[in-house]
Design an enzyme around this catalytic site. Structure first.
Site, PDB file in Angstrom:
ATOM      1  N   HIS A   1       0.866  -1.200   0.000  1.00 51.78           N
ATOM      2  CA  HIS A   1       0.000   0.000   0.000  1.00 51.78           C
ATOM      3  C   HIS A   1       0.896   1.241   0.000  1.00 51.78           C
ATOM      4  O   HIS A   1       0.779   2.096   0.890  1.00 51.78           O
ATOM      5  CB  HIS A   1      -0.904   0.044   1.243  1.00 51.78           C
ATOM      6  CG  HIS A   1      -2.121  -0.820   1.141  1.00 51.78           C
ATOM      7  ND1 HIS A   1      -2.906  -1.113   2.240  1.00 51.78           N
ATOM      8  CD2 HIS A   1      -2.704  -1.434   0.106  1.00 51.78           C
ATOM      9  CE1 HIS A   1      -3.905  -1.888   1.881  1.00 51.78           C
ATOM     10  NE2 HIS A   1      -3.818  -2.092   0.575  1.00 51.78           N
TER      11      HIS A   1
ATOM     12  N   HIS B   1     -11.808  -8.758  -6.567  1.00 53.69           N
ATOM     13  CA  HIS B   1     -11.481  -7.464  -5.941  1.00 53.69           C
ATOM     14  C   HIS B   1     -10.638  -6.679  -6.930  1.00 53.69           C
ATOM     15  O   HIS B   1      -9.780  -7.238  -7.607  1.00 53.69           O
ATOM     16  CB  HIS B   1     -10.715  -7.764  -4.650  1.00 53.69           C
ATOM     17  CG  HIS B   1     -10.224  -6.593  -3.882  1.00 53.69           C
ATOM     18  ND1 HIS B   1     -10.855  -5.369  -3.855  1.00 53.69           N
ATOM     19  CD2 HIS B   1      -9.134  -6.473  -3.040  1.00 53.69           C
ATOM     20  CE1 HIS B   1     -10.186  -4.552  -3.044  1.00 53.69           C
ATOM     21  NE2 HIS B   1      -9.141  -5.192  -2.554  1.00 53.69           N
TER      22      HIS B   1
ATOM     23  N   GLU C   1      -8.523  -4.080  -6.333  1.00 47.37           N
ATOM     24  CA  GLU C   1      -7.286  -3.425  -5.904  1.00 47.37           C
ATOM     25  C   GLU C   1      -6.122  -3.952  -6.750  1.00 47.37           C
ATOM     26  O   GLU C   1      -6.086  -5.138  -7.109  1.00 47.37           O
ATOM     27  CB  GLU C   1      -7.052  -3.651  -4.404  1.00 47.37           C
ATOM     28  CG  GLU C   1      -6.068  -2.623  -3.854  1.00 47.37           C
ATOM     29  CD  GLU C   1      -6.058  -2.512  -2.333  1.00 47.37           C
ATOM     30  OE1 GLU C   1      -6.718  -3.305  -1.653  1.00 47.37           O
ATOM     31  OE2 GLU C   1      -5.350  -1.615  -1.839  1.00 47.37           O
TER      32      GLU C   1
ATOM     33  N   ASP D   1      -3.199  -5.013  -6.464  1.00 45.11           N
ATOM     34  CA  ASP D   1      -2.392  -6.205  -6.161  1.00 45.11           C
ATOM     35  C   ASP D   1      -3.057  -7.476  -6.686  1.00 45.11           C
ATOM     36  O   ASP D   1      -2.396  -8.510  -6.818  1.00 45.11           O
ATOM     37  CB  ASP D   1      -2.100  -6.331  -4.657  1.00 45.11           C
ATOM     38  CG  ASP D   1      -3.318  -6.173  -3.782  1.00 45.11           C
ATOM     39  OD1 ASP D   1      -4.210  -5.392  -4.133  1.00 45.11           O
ATOM     40  OD2 ASP D   1      -3.378  -6.842  -2.725  1.00 45.11           O
TER      41      ASP D   1
ATOM     42  N   HIS E   1     -12.346  -5.658   1.932  1.00 46.12           N
ATOM     43  CA  HIS E   1     -12.337  -4.382   2.602  1.00 46.12           C
ATOM     44  C   HIS E   1     -12.611  -3.209   1.657  1.00 46.12           C
ATOM     45  O   HIS E   1     -12.447  -2.064   2.051  1.00 46.12           O
ATOM     46  CB  HIS E   1     -10.968  -4.191   3.265  1.00 46.12           C
ATOM     47  CG  HIS E   1      -9.825  -4.077   2.270  1.00 46.12           C
ATOM     48  ND1 HIS E   1      -9.023  -2.962   2.233  1.00 46.12           N
ATOM     49  CD2 HIS E   1      -9.398  -4.879   1.267  1.00 46.12           C
ATOM     50  CE1 HIS E   1      -8.117  -3.108   1.281  1.00 46.12           C
ATOM     51  NE2 HIS E   1      -8.327  -4.258   0.674  1.00 46.12           N
TER      52      HIS E   1
ATOM     53  N   ASP F   1      -8.990 -10.979  -0.114  1.00 51.09           N
ATOM     54  CA  ASP F   1      -8.193 -10.450   1.004  1.00 51.09           C
ATOM     55  C   ASP F   1      -8.600 -11.067   2.346  1.00 51.09           C
ATOM     56  O   ASP F   1      -7.752 -11.241   3.237  1.00 51.09           O
ATOM     57  CB  ASP F   1      -8.362  -8.929   1.105  1.00 51.09           C
ATOM     58  CG  ASP F   1      -7.514  -8.177   0.093  1.00 51.09           C
ATOM     59  OD1 ASP F   1      -6.433  -8.664  -0.268  1.00 51.09           O
ATOM     60  OD2 ASP F   1      -7.934  -7.087  -0.326  1.00 51.09           O
TER      61      ASP F   1
ATOM     62  N   TYR G   1      -2.854  -8.204   9.879  1.00 53.59           N
ATOM     63  CA  TYR G   1      -3.686  -7.873   8.709  1.00 53.59           C
ATOM     64  C   TYR G   1      -5.066  -7.408   9.158  1.00 53.59           C
ATOM     65  O   TYR G   1      -5.580  -6.386   8.705  1.00 53.59           O
ATOM     66  CB  TYR G   1      -3.800  -9.104   7.799  1.00 53.59           C
ATOM     67  CG  TYR G   1      -4.312  -8.785   6.426  1.00 53.59           C
ATOM     68  CD1 TYR G   1      -3.434  -8.425   5.415  1.00 53.59           C
ATOM     69  CD2 TYR G   1      -5.667  -8.839   6.127  1.00 53.59           C
ATOM     70  CE1 TYR G   1      -3.898  -8.119   4.143  1.00 53.59           C
ATOM     71  CE2 TYR G   1      -6.139  -8.532   4.866  1.00 53.59           C
ATOM     72  CZ  TYR G   1      -5.247  -8.171   3.876  1.00 53.59           C
ATOM     73  OH  TYR G   1      -5.711  -7.857   2.627  1.00 53.59           O
TER      74      TYR G   1
ATOM     75  N   HIS H   1      -3.781 -13.634  -0.507  1.00 51.55           N
ATOM     76  CA  HIS H   1      -2.433 -13.388   0.023  1.00 51.55           C
ATOM     77  C   HIS H   1      -2.106 -14.514   0.993  1.00 51.55           C
ATOM     78  O   HIS H   1      -2.951 -14.918   1.795  1.00 51.55           O
ATOM     79  CB  HIS H   1      -2.356 -12.083   0.825  1.00 51.55           C
ATOM     80  CG  HIS H   1      -2.611 -10.854   0.042  1.00 51.55           C
ATOM     81  ND1 HIS H   1      -1.757 -10.388  -0.930  1.00 51.55           N
ATOM     82  CD2 HIS H   1      -3.627  -9.957   0.103  1.00 51.55           C
ATOM     83  CE1 HIS H   1      -2.237  -9.263  -1.430  1.00 51.55           C
ATOM     84  NE2 HIS H   1      -3.370  -8.978  -0.829  1.00 51.55           N
TER      85      HIS H   1
HETATM   86 FE1  FEO Z   1      -7.386  -5.191  -1.054  1.00 49.51          FE
HETATM   87 FE2  FEO Z   1      -4.966  -7.505  -1.436  1.00 49.51          FE
HETATM   88  O1  FEO Z   1      -5.965  -6.014  -1.907  1.00 49.51           O
END
Ligand code: FEO
Length: 402
Positions: A23, A79, A81, A83, A145, A164, A192, A225
Site C-alpha cells: 500500500h 477485488h 485493488e 495487487d 475491505h 483479502d 492484517y 495473500h
Molecule cells: Fe485489497 Fe490484497 O488487496
C-alpha cells in the site's frame, strides 16, 4: 512456478519475497507477501484474480505455460485493488473478449483504474456460474475491505476463494497452513486484521454469519495473500468472528514519543506501576518514532487499554505521536480505554490534545492524564508509577469477566 492443489485447482500466483512495504509505504510486510491467483479447470476454465502489475509479464507468460490462454473461458475478479487486478491489462491484451465476472462496484473500480471497456459480467450474491460439473457461487463481501470485494465458492471441491479476507502478508515456500510456523502465521493474520479490517468489523461479523448460514461445506479456504487454509480451515473464520467483536486481550500498551527522554522515563514508570498492580497483565512499550507503525497498531488491537504520551511542543505534540493517533482514528477501535501522559516545559497542553484525539479515535478516556514539568524527578516518577497502578486497577476486565 505453478502449484497443483488438486485435479481441478492450480495456484498460478506470484510469491513476492522482497516486498517490505505494501500500500505504498502504509503497511510493513516483514515476511514478504504473495498475490494468489487460481486456475480452475472443469469443462470450462476459470481464472480467479491475477497479480500485482510489476509481475504482470511474468504472470501472463507462466499462465501461458500452464494453459493455452485462449482456452480460459472466464476471469473472476474478486477485488479490483491493483495487487489482484494489476495483471489484467496485460492478460486482456492476449484474450480481449474474455468475460470478467465481478460485482457492480468492481466494474466502477476496475474501469476507474484501467479505463478499459472490458466484457464485464456483473454478479450478485447467490449467482452461480457453471463450469460444467462444478459451479462457482458468488458471495458479495462489500467493505471486506473495499466496496467491490467478493468471495466465490467452488462446489464439488468445496473451496472458498476469499480474496483479502482470511489472508495475510507472508511469503513461504509452503502452500498450506499446516506446513508453516503457526506463530508467524497468527502474527501476520492478526496484523492484517488489525490494520486493514478493524474499521469494517461490523461487516465482517455480518458476512461470517451470512456465510455460516449458507451451510456450505468448506475443505479449503484459498485467500489471495499468503498460504491456503487446509487443516481445520474454518479456524480462521472463527478467529475473525472473535476479532470482529471488540477484541481485546489482557494487555496494556504504552506508546510515546520523546525529545530528551522525559516522556520515556514517564512511560517506563507508568509501565512499572501497571505491573505492580496487576502482575497478570501484559505491558508493552513502544516509542512511536522508532517502532513500526503497523506493529504498534497490532498491539493496540490486542490491548484492553492504552496510554499515549508526548511532550508538549509548539502547543502541540510530537509528530510520531500525532501520526499514530491519526492512524488509530481512521481504524476506529471500540471497547478500549485510554489515557494520556507527557512532559512539558511551559504551556503543557500536550495531554489535553492527546486525550481529545484518543476520544476521536473511539477510546474511552478514563481520566485527564498525567504530566510532569521538565525532567521528571523521583517524586514525579513515583506519581507516574501510582498513576500506572491506578490505571491498571481501572482496567481489571479479567476480574469483571469472572
Ligand atoms: Fe485489497 Fe490484497 O488487496
Amino acid at each position: 512456478m505453478s502449484f497443483t492443489i488438486n485435479e481441478t485447482i492450480s495456484w498460478v500466483g506470484k510469491k513476492d519475497w522482497e516486498i517490505r512495504k505494501f500500500h505504498g509505504e502504509e503497511y510493513s510486510t516483514h515476511r514478504g507477501s504473495s498475490y494468489n491467483s487460481y486456475l480452475v479447470r472443469d469443462e470450462k476454465i476459470a481464472l480467479i484474480d491475477t497479480v500485482w502489475a510489476p509481475f504482470a509479464d511474468e504472470f501472463v507468460s507462466r499462465l501461458g505455460d500452464e494453459v493455452e490462454l485462449g482456452k480460459i473461458d472466464y476471469i473472476i475478479a474478486n477485488h479490483a485493488e491493483p495487487d489482484h487486478s494489476g495483471a489484467l491489462p496485460e492478460l486482456m491484451k492476449a484474450i480481449p473478449g474474455t468475460p470478467i465476472y465481478c460485482t457492480a462496484n468492481a466494474v466502477k473500480s476496475l474501469t476507474g483504474h484501467y479505463h478499459q471497456d472490458w466484457n464485464f459480467q456483473i454478479v450478485k450474491s447467490g449467482d452461480r456460474l457453471s463450469l460444467g460439473g462444478k459451479e462457482l457461487i458468488f458471495i458479495e463481501a462489500p467493505m471486506l475491505h473495499w466496496p467491490d470485494s467478493m468471495f466465490c465458492y467452488l462446489t464439488g471441491e468445496q473451496v472458498l476463494f476469499s480474496n483479502d479476507a482470511f489472508g495475510h502478508h507472508l511469503a513461504s515456500e509452503h502452500m498450506y497452513n499446516d506446513q508453516v510456523d503457526r506463530c508467524e502465521l497468527y502474527q501476520e493474520c492478526i496484523k492484517y486484521y488489525a490494520n486493514i479490517l478493524t474499521p469494517f468489523s461490523r461487516q465482517v461479523a455480518r458476512k461470517i454469519e451470512e456465510f455460516v448460514g449458507l451451510n456450505l461445506p468448506v475443505k479449503m479456504i484459498c485467500p489471495s495473500h499468503g498460504i491456503i487454509w487446509r487443516e481445520d480451515p474454518l479456524q480462521i473464520v472463527t478467529q475473525y468472528a472473535a476479532w470482529a467483536n471488540e477484541y481485546r486481550e489482557n494487555q496494556i500498551t504504552v506508546i510515546y514519543d520523546t525529545m530528551w527522554d522525559s516522556t520515556r522515563k514517564m512511560a517506563e514508570a507508568l509501565a512499572a506501576g501497571i505491573r505492580s498492580a496487576d502482575p497478570a497483565v501484559t505491558v508493552k512499550l513502544y516509542n512511536a518514532g522508532r517502532g513500526d507503525k503497523n506493529d504498534i497498531i497490532t498491539e493496540v488491537f490486542r490491548s484492553k487499554a492504552i496510554l499515549v504520551g508526548s511532550p508538549t511542543i509548539n502547543r502541540g505534540i510530537l509528530s510520531a505521536a500525532a501520526a499514530i493517533l491519526e492512524e488509530m482514528k481512521g481504524l476506529g477501535f471500540k471497547g478500549k480505554k485510554a489515557a494520556a501522559f507527557g512532559s512539558y516545559g511551559w504551556s503543557g497542553e500536550g495531554i489535553k490534545i492527546i486525550s481529545s484525539r484518543l476520544n476521536e479515535a473511539g477510546f474511552e478516556v478514563i481520566n485527564e492524564g498525567v504530566r510532569t514539568l521538565w525532567n521528571p524527578d523521583d517524586k514525579s516518577l513515583d506519581g507516574c508509577f501510582k498513576f500506572g497502578a491506578s490505571f491498571a486497577e481501572q482496567n481489571f476486565f479479567q476480574k469483571e469477566e469472572e
